[in-house]
Design a protein around this motif. Structure first.
Motif, PDB file in Angstrom:
ATOM      1  N   PHE A 163     -26.147  -2.194 -10.485  1.00  0.00           N
ATOM      2  CA  PHE A 163     -25.512  -1.156 -11.300  1.00  0.00           C
ATOM      3  C   PHE A 163     -25.832  -1.429 -12.772  1.00  0.00           C
ATOM      4  N   ASP A 173     -12.091  -4.103 -12.598  1.00  0.00           N
ATOM      5  CA  ASP A 173     -13.305  -3.514 -13.163  1.00  0.00           C
ATOM      6  C   ASP A 173     -13.578  -2.104 -12.645  1.00  0.00           C
ATOM      7  N   TRP A 176     -15.791   2.041 -13.867  1.00  0.00           N
ATOM      8  CA  TRP A 176     -17.114   2.397 -13.370  1.00  0.00           C
ATOM      9  C   TRP A 176     -17.101   3.774 -12.723  1.00  0.00           C
ATOM     10  N   SER A 236     -18.863  -8.001  -8.966  1.00  0.00           N
ATOM     11  CA  SER A 236     -19.276  -8.583 -10.245  1.00  0.00           C
ATOM     12  C   SER A 236     -19.634 -10.047 -10.055  1.00  0.00           C
ATOM     13  N   HIS A 268     -19.772   6.864 -18.517  1.00  0.00           N
ATOM     14  CA  HIS A 268     -20.110   5.445 -18.577  1.00  0.00           C
ATOM     15  C   HIS A 268     -21.452   5.323 -19.277  1.00  0.00           C
TER      16      HIS A 268
END
Length: 165
Positions: A8, A28, A32, A41, A141
């Protein structure tokens, strides 16, 4: 089980001496532009890290609480008040590491990094992976804005290469 994994994005995380602030407890995934959970992550310590310079801390099994609303990271909100579970702080796991150490966490896992209270910068690298077939939510984003992705369609673009599978 996913058939393949996509990159990503990645980014450097710096905490400078004397002017850094804590990164509040958060998940997180709410930041996103993904509809489905499952993103991962990887956090790589580029310096030795502990509580004095902003190492990560996690609360196990918080991914089971599901996706919460994103909190404001600049003017922190109390994520525990939103779920009425202040008792979770009793389960905190601190991730002290030497440079080169790595953590892996689900995009829904609660995590935190304290301020850098030392006289040296703290450097880390975060790399985020998603399963192939993850669909685009349309949320703004920096890495997806302007790519022409269709809301509800898989995030399938050369910026997000398949890495395994």
């Amino acid at each position: 089980t996913p058939s393949s994994i996509r990159l990503f994005h990645d980014h450097a995380l710096l905490k400078m001496p004397g002017d850094s602030k804590p990164t509040p407890w958060h998940q997180d995934l709410p930041y996103w532009p993904m509809n489905e959970p499952g993103a991962l992550s990887i956090w790589i310590a580029l310096d030795d890290v502990d509580e004095r310079n902003g190492c990560l801390s996690f609360i196990p099994r918080t991914r089971e609480l599901g996706r919460l609303e994103a909190i404001n990271l600049v003017e922190p909100q109390d994520i525990f008040r939103a779920i009425r579970r202040g008792d979770l702080l009793d389960q905190v796991q601190v991730a002290r590491m030497e440079a080169g150490g790595v953590t892996f966490h689900d995009g829904l896992t609660f995590h935190y990094a304290g301020a850098n209270q030392t006289d040296r910068p703290r450097h880390a690298l975060a790399i985020i992976y998603m399963t192939d077939g993850t669909t685009y939510s349309g949320k703004k984003h920096v890495v997806t804005d302007g790519l022409g992705l269709a809301i509800g369609a898989p995030i399938d673009h050369p910026h997000f290469p398949v890495l395994a599978g």
